[in-house]
Scaffold this motif. Structure first.
Motif, PDB file in Angstrom:
ATOM      1  N   CYS A  69      -6.945   0.987   4.387  1.00  0.00           N
ATOM      2  CA  CYS A  69      -6.886   2.450   4.466  1.00  0.00           C
ATOM      3  C   CYS A  69      -8.206   3.076   4.029  1.00  0.00           C
ATOM      4  CB  CYS A  69      -5.754   2.979   3.589  1.00  0.00           C
ATOM      5  SG  CYS A  69      -4.132   2.711   4.302  1.00  0.00           S
ATOM      6  N   CYS A  94       0.834  -1.207   0.000  1.00  0.00           N
ATOM      7  CA  CYS A  94       0.000   0.000   0.000  1.00  0.00           C
ATOM      8  C   CYS A  94       0.867   1.256   0.000  1.00  0.00           C
ATOM      9  CB  CYS A  94      -0.915  -0.016   1.219  1.00  0.00           C
ATOM     10  SG  CYS A  94      -1.902   1.474   1.421  1.00  0.00           S
ATOM     11  N   CYS A 142      -0.149   2.824   3.937  1.00  0.00           N
ATOM     12  CA  CYS A 142       0.283   2.046   5.099  1.00  0.00           C
ATOM     13  C   CYS A 142       1.292   0.995   4.628  1.00  0.00           C
ATOM     14  CB  CYS A 142      -0.922   1.424   5.800  1.00  0.00           C
ATOM     15  SG  CYS A 142      -1.695   0.061   4.908  1.00  0.00           S
ATOM     16  N   CYS A 196      -4.665   0.599  -0.167  1.00  0.00           N
ATOM     17  CA  CYS A 196      -5.307  -0.678   0.173  1.00  0.00           C
ATOM     18  C   CYS A 196      -6.704  -0.483   0.763  1.00  0.00           C
ATOM     19  CB  CYS A 196      -4.428  -1.468   1.144  1.00  0.00           C
ATOM     20  SG  CYS A 196      -4.541  -0.896   2.844  1.00  0.00           S
TER      21      CYS A 196
HETATM   22 ZN   LIG Z   1      -3.144   0.837   3.336  1.00  0.00          ZN
END
Ligand SMILES: [Zn+2]
Length: 383
Positions: free
Chosen positions: A35, A12, A15, A32
């Protein structure tokens, strides 16, 4: 390391969740679903300002009313870790409640966890009830799980912790269970493939124990998730309160506050209050299965602005504990479970399995969880 090689590696952009979660989805910007779920679902319903304060006081009033004339108005399962410790602090200092502190000793407490529990009991002036799980049964169930080859090696401890607490609360007619569950450090739910089986499944536990266990589980507490949902929650009205979602809860600040007020000592990482869990998450899981639970823990902290992505990438690039320490822990775990290091190594080297290789009620649990998501009672991502 056994990673999913069927898809190309992707991580991601926001994150550090990646394709070691085999079913992770990314949007066109490379962000992702954890998130996106955090931004769209969790954040709009999560209030730690005045709105949260009002929710907190409303909850406190309800719990106090229910507890009138009783010795305790709620119960808190205390591990000595940050979340449950801070929940106890909030319950007493911000909600003015009279909780009973409840600790389950499953045999793996670190000295620091024990010290923290003692410090909170003294500092808050509360009563503590400790349930010591029969070690011979605990050991037998843990060995059975290790031999089963599945990733979910914390099921025996989690089952003991929650089942013991629920049974005690039911017997003593305590309606409110306060937990340290929170979005701040746990908004990124660990995917199920990483050994995060959703709930206590007696069918799975019994099947694994029947195949690999050696002694009957006579006193080991198992409250099946369906019994818990139907009898404990629906019929007896047991309620779980999560006050940490209603107050500002910043990991580092909470650690400092608990330290200054009670002499509480911070841990290097989440779940390090149990020596087994620390070993399992830092050694067994990454090396046998290729899953880093810290990836989800750090991602939660990134989403809630408590860690940068670069810091997280740096931390995850090596184990939390050093190699010498981990080797010592390998020896400790083998000794404690009453097997040789060679035997533990053999179990480690044996084939990886999943819960699907055993009898289970995952389908039914999934239906329940989907219903919770539809009703808005579960906001974290559940596939
Ligand atoms: Zn993420």
């Amino acid at each position: 390391m056994k990673l999913n090689h069927d898809r190309t590696y992707q991580i991601c952009q926001t994150c550090i969740m990646d394709t070691s979660d085999p079913n992770i989805k990314f949007d066109e910007k490379g962000i992702c679903e954890y998130c996106n779920n955090f931004e769209k679902v969790i954040k709009p319903s999560w209030h730690t300002d005045t709105k949260g304060e009002i929710q907190l006081q409303k909850l406190a009033a309800k719990i106090k009313k229910e507890g009138k004339g009783k010795d305790f108005d709620c119960i808190i399962g205390l591990s000595g870790g940050l979340d449950s410790s801070y929940a106890a602090h909030v319950a007493v200092k911000k909600m003015n409640l009279r909780p009973l502190l409840y600790h389950v000793d499953a045999g793996w407490n670190t000295d620091q966890a024990v010290g923290n529990v003692e410090k909170l009991v003294d500092g808050l002036g509360l009563d503590l009830y400790t349930d010591v799980i029969n070690w011979q049964e605990m050991k037998d169930l843990q060995l059975a799980f290790l031999k089963s080859g599945i990733a979910d090696q914390d099921i025996p401890q989690d089952t003991a912790f929650f089942s013991s607490l629920y049974k005690f609360a039911r017997k003593n007619r305590i309606k409110y269970v306060i937990t340290g569950a929170n979005y701040s450090t746990e908004c990124c739910r660990e995917p199920e493939e990483w050994g995060a089986y959703p709930g206590i499944d007696r069918t799975l536990i019994t099947d694994i124990h029947r195949k690999f266990g050696n002694r009957p589980l006579k006193t080991f507490p198992i409250v099946d998730i369906l019994i818990y949902k139907i009898i404990y929650q629906r019929l007896l009205g047991m309620q779980i309160a999560k006050p940490l979602n209603m107050v500002p809860y910043i990991k580092e600040e909470a650690e400092k506050e608990l330290n200054e007020l009670y002499g509480w000592q911070p841990f290097q990482h989440k779940h390090h209050e149990s020596r087994f869990t620390r070993f399992y998450e830092d050694y067994w899981m990454p090396r046998k299965f290729g899953f880093h639970k810290r990836r989800a823990h750090f991602s939660s902290l990134i989403m809630t602005n408590q860690m940068t992505r670069d810091e997280a990438l740096e931390r995850i690039s090596k184990p939390e504990m050093d190699e010498h320490f981990l080797n010592q822990e390998f020896e400790y775990v083998a000794n404690k479970l009453g097997i040789s290091e060679k035997k533990l190594q053999q179990i480690f080297d044996s084939e990886n399995k999943t819960y699907r290789d055993y009898k289970n009620k995952r389908f039914l649990i999934g239906l329940g969880a989907k219903a919770m998501t539809i009703l808005g009672l579960e906001k974290r991502l559940f596939r």
